[in-house]
Design an enzyme around this catalytic site. Structure first.
Site, PDB file in Angstrom:
ATOM      1  N   ARG A 105      -4.291   2.164   0.359  1.00 23.88           N
ATOM      2  CA  ARG A 105      -4.272   2.334  -1.088  1.00 23.88           C
ATOM      3  C   ARG A 105      -5.553   1.772  -1.680  1.00 23.88           C
ATOM      4  O   ARG A 105      -6.159   0.861  -1.089  1.00 23.88           O
ATOM      5  CB  ARG A 105      -3.059   1.549  -1.617  1.00 23.88           C
ATOM      6  CG  ARG A 105      -2.782   1.717  -3.073  1.00 23.88           C
ATOM      7  CD  ARG A 105      -1.546   0.934  -3.477  1.00 23.88           C
ATOM      8  NE  ARG A 105      -1.175   1.269  -4.840  1.00 23.88           N
ATOM      9  CZ  ARG A 105      -0.218   0.676  -5.530  1.00 23.88           C
ATOM     10  NH1 ARG A 105       0.486  -0.290  -4.959  1.00 23.88           N
ATOM     11  NH2 ARG A 105       0.048   1.038  -6.762  1.00 23.88           N
ATOM     12  N   HIS A 134       2.897  -3.795   9.898  1.00 22.54           N
ATOM     13  CA  HIS A 134       1.600  -4.054   9.245  1.00 22.54           C
ATOM     14  C   HIS A 134       0.553  -4.416  10.309  1.00 22.54           C
ATOM     15  O   HIS A 134      -0.555  -4.815   9.983  1.00 22.54           O
ATOM     16  CB  HIS A 134       1.699  -5.232   8.274  1.00 22.54           C
ATOM     17  CG  HIS A 134       2.617  -5.002   7.106  1.00 22.54           C
ATOM     18  ND1 HIS A 134       2.665  -3.827   6.404  1.00 22.54           N
ATOM     19  CD2 HIS A 134       3.517  -5.821   6.494  1.00 22.54           C
ATOM     20  CE1 HIS A 134       3.563  -3.922   5.432  1.00 22.54           C
ATOM     21  NE2 HIS A 134       4.094  -5.124   5.471  1.00 22.54           N
ATOM     22  N   SER A 194       0.818  -1.218   0.000  1.00 25.68           N
ATOM     23  CA  SER A 194       0.000   0.000   0.000  1.00 25.68           C
ATOM     24  C   SER A 194       0.846   1.261   0.000  1.00 25.68           C
ATOM     25  O   SER A 194       0.325   2.354   0.224  1.00 25.68           O
ATOM     26  CB  SER A 194      -0.915  -0.001   1.232  1.00 25.68           C
ATOM     27  OG  SER A 194      -1.784  -1.095   1.179  1.00 25.68           O
ATOM     28  N   TRP A 244       7.606   3.677  -0.071  1.00 28.07           N
ATOM     29  CA  TRP A 244       7.548   5.118  -0.342  1.00 28.07           C
ATOM     30  C   TRP A 244       7.451   5.899   0.970  1.00 28.07           C
ATOM     31  O   TRP A 244       8.202   6.860   1.203  1.00 28.07           O
ATOM     32  CB  TRP A 244       6.331   5.381  -1.224  1.00 28.07           C
ATOM     33  CG  TRP A 244       6.250   6.730  -1.846  1.00 28.07           C
ATOM     34  CD1 TRP A 244       7.236   7.677  -1.907  1.00 28.07           C
ATOM     35  CD2 TRP A 244       5.114   7.269  -2.525  1.00 28.07           C
ATOM     36  NE1 TRP A 244       6.770   8.785  -2.586  1.00 28.07           N
ATOM     37  CE2 TRP A 244       5.480   8.558  -2.979  1.00 28.07           C
ATOM     38  CE3 TRP A 244       3.838   6.800  -2.813  1.00 28.07           C
ATOM     39  CZ2 TRP A 244       4.601   9.371  -3.692  1.00 28.07           C
ATOM     40  CZ3 TRP A 244       2.962   7.602  -3.524  1.00 28.07           C
ATOM     41  CH2 TRP A 244       3.335   8.869  -3.954  1.00 28.07           C
ATOM     42  N   SER A 289      -0.877  -5.206  -6.907  1.00 26.54           N
ATOM     43  CA  SER A 289       0.527  -5.068  -6.525  1.00 26.54           C
ATOM     44  C   SER A 289       0.974  -6.311  -5.758  1.00 26.54           C
ATOM     45  O   SER A 289       2.042  -6.885  -6.021  1.00 26.54           O
ATOM     46  CB  SER A 289       0.693  -3.810  -5.665  1.00 26.54           C
ATOM     47  OG  SER A 289       2.039  -3.606  -5.337  1.00 26.54           O
ATOM     48  N   TYR A 343      -2.441   6.379  -0.646  1.00 21.93           N
ATOM     49  CA  TYR A 343      -1.415   6.372  -1.691  1.00 21.93           C
ATOM     50  C   TYR A 343      -1.825   7.344  -2.798  1.00 21.93           C
ATOM     51  O   TYR A 343      -1.008   8.072  -3.349  1.00 21.93           O
ATOM     52  CB  TYR A 343      -1.315   4.939  -2.226  1.00 21.93           C
ATOM     53  CG  TYR A 343      -0.277   4.683  -3.288  1.00 21.93           C
ATOM     54  CD1 TYR A 343       0.971   4.173  -2.945  1.00 21.93           C
ATOM     55  CD2 TYR A 343      -0.554   4.891  -4.641  1.00 21.93           C
ATOM     56  CE1 TYR A 343       1.920   3.899  -3.923  1.00 21.93           C
ATOM     57  CE2 TYR A 343       0.381   4.625  -5.621  1.00 21.93           C
ATOM     58  CZ  TYR A 343       1.623   4.127  -5.261  1.00 21.93           C
ATOM     59  OH  TYR A 343       2.560   3.865  -6.232  1.00 21.93           O
ATOM     60  N   LYS A 366       5.485  -0.546 -10.754  1.00 17.93           N
ATOM     61  CA  LYS A 366       4.992   0.513 -11.645  1.00 17.93           C
ATOM     62  C   LYS A 366       4.809   1.830 -10.903  1.00 17.93           C
ATOM     63  O   LYS A 366       4.963   2.891 -11.484  1.00 17.93           O
ATOM     64  CB  LYS A 366       3.639   0.116 -12.208  1.00 17.93           C
ATOM     65  CG  LYS A 366       3.691  -0.897 -13.327  1.00 17.93           C
ATOM     66  CD  LYS A 366       2.292  -1.104 -13.829  1.00 17.93           C
ATOM     67  CE  LYS A 366       2.265  -1.459 -15.295  1.00 17.93           C
ATOM     68  NZ  LYS A 366       0.879  -1.520 -15.786  1.00 17.93           N
ATOM     69  N   GLY A 367       4.364   1.727  -9.676  1.00 12.37           N
ATOM     70  CA  GLY A 367       4.163   2.932  -8.871  1.00 12.37           C
ATOM     71  C   GLY A 367       3.086   3.855  -9.420  1.00 12.37           C
ATOM     72  O   GLY A 367       3.239   5.072  -9.386  1.00 12.37           O
TER      73      GLY A 367
END
Ligand code: A3P
Length: 322
Positions: free
Chosen positions: A154, A132, A68, A72, A162, A222, A289-290
């Site tokens: 996300r 998590h 998620s 980043w 993902s 996200y 891919k982001g």
């Protein structure tokens, strides 16, 4: 499997023998504990964390469901909090340039699984960690102290996709997992049977916690981060008590961190293209891919509709929309 089961203790084995069990996507079985699904290794890490972790008021804990935006968020908050120690842009010596974000701050249940005696008191202050763990399963001291929680979730279809690709990457040597068809995975996901799932419970618990006490839990998606990374980073900074000064804003310090931590920047670094984590996972597995809305490449219309139906039903009345 992401983390093997070679370090399982007899105590964990005894406990899991009494728990509901499911075939997981990452090679190992999943077990339901306190309402959530865990691999054996991460369940043991969670149990140790519940027993041993003592939060300090100055702690910062980053929480996500897997896939998620963990990588980043770790990069962003690490750079934000350490921006005086490690200025950005740097003379080429910022830790992110040489270290996968996962290695810059510890993943609580992963560390507790591998090293139950790990001494978190040695970390620099403010201590930065990620997990998590669901809100209801957090160690008591996290809730009773004044430590801060930053939660990122996300769009569930993107998160699912993902995870699906991540699972396939990790399952390379484990053909049985590669054979786990996507239809079955969607079905399991919609029943809440995914790592750290049910996803909606995970999200909603933190959502309500953030509404109840916005000084304790910062909730972000996200998608919001993608849309306005600088604005969100500024809000996280305020929330953590390290807001950007007017001077820093004028100097472009916010954008510099955003740029350093962007998908393009991190995914093109040598360390993330070629490097490996200590458990053997390739760094590049965390950079696919982001994008937002990328699920369209992988999910058929009917599978997407199945997830949509579940999510609409579960989030109904919460005020949350994806
Ligand atoms: P995709 O598989 O959709 O590309 P996590 O970090 O929680 O494991 O999540 C991984 C997802 O975040 C992957 O999504 C990955 O590409 C994306 N990601 C990793 N680093 C990112 C970054 N710096 N900016 C945006 N997305 C990023």
């Amino acid at each position: 499997a992401f983390l093997g089961d070679e370090l399982l203790t007899q105590e964990t084995r005894d406990l899991i023998s009494s728990l509901p069990k499911e075939k997981g996507w990452l090679g190992s079985e999943m077990y339901q504990f306190q309402g959530y699904w865990h691999t054996q290794a991460l369940l043991q890490g969670l149990l140790t964390c519940q027993k041993r972790f003592e939060a300090k008021d100055s702690d910062i804990i980053l929480v996500t469901s897997p896939k998620s935006g963990t990588t980043w968020l770790k990069a962003l908050v690490f750079s934000l909090v350490n921006r005086h120690k490690f200025p950005v842009p740097s003379s080429g010596n910022h830790p992110l340039l040489f270290t996968n974000p996962h290695l810059l701050l510890p993943f609580l249940e992963g560390v507790y699984y591998k090293t139950p005696e790990f001494d978190f008191t040695g970390l620099p202050i403010p201590r930065l960690m990620n997990t998590h763990i669901a809100h209801r399963s957090l160690p008591e001291s996290v809730k009773s102290s004044s430590c801060k929680i930053v939660y990122c979730c996300r769009n569930p279809k993107d998160m699912f996709v993902s995870f699906w690709h991540f699972g396939k990457t990790l399952a390379r040597e484990e053909t049985t997992d590669a054979e786990f068809p996507i239809e079955k995975a969607v079905e399991a996901f919609c029943k809440g049977k995914s790592m750290s799932g049910p996803l909606w419970d995970h999200i909603l618990e933190y959502w309500y916690a953030s509404r109840e006490d916005p000084n304790k839990v910062f909730f972000v998606t996200y998608e919001e981060l993608k849309k306005q990374p600088g604005v969100v980073l500024g809000r996280i900074a305020e929330f953590l008590g390290c807001g950007f000064t007017d001077e820093e804003i004028v100097q472009g310090k916010v954008e510099e961190i955003v740029n350093l931590c962007s998908f393009e920047s991190l995914s093109n670094l040598e360390v993330n293209r070629q490097g490996k984590l200590p458990n053997g996972t390739e760094s590049k597995a965390f950079f696919r891919k982001g994008e937002t809305g990328g699920w369209r490449d992988t999910l058929s219309e009917s599978l997407a509709a199945e997830i949509d139906r579940t999510i609409e039903e579960k989030f109904h009345g919460s005020g949350l929309k994806f």
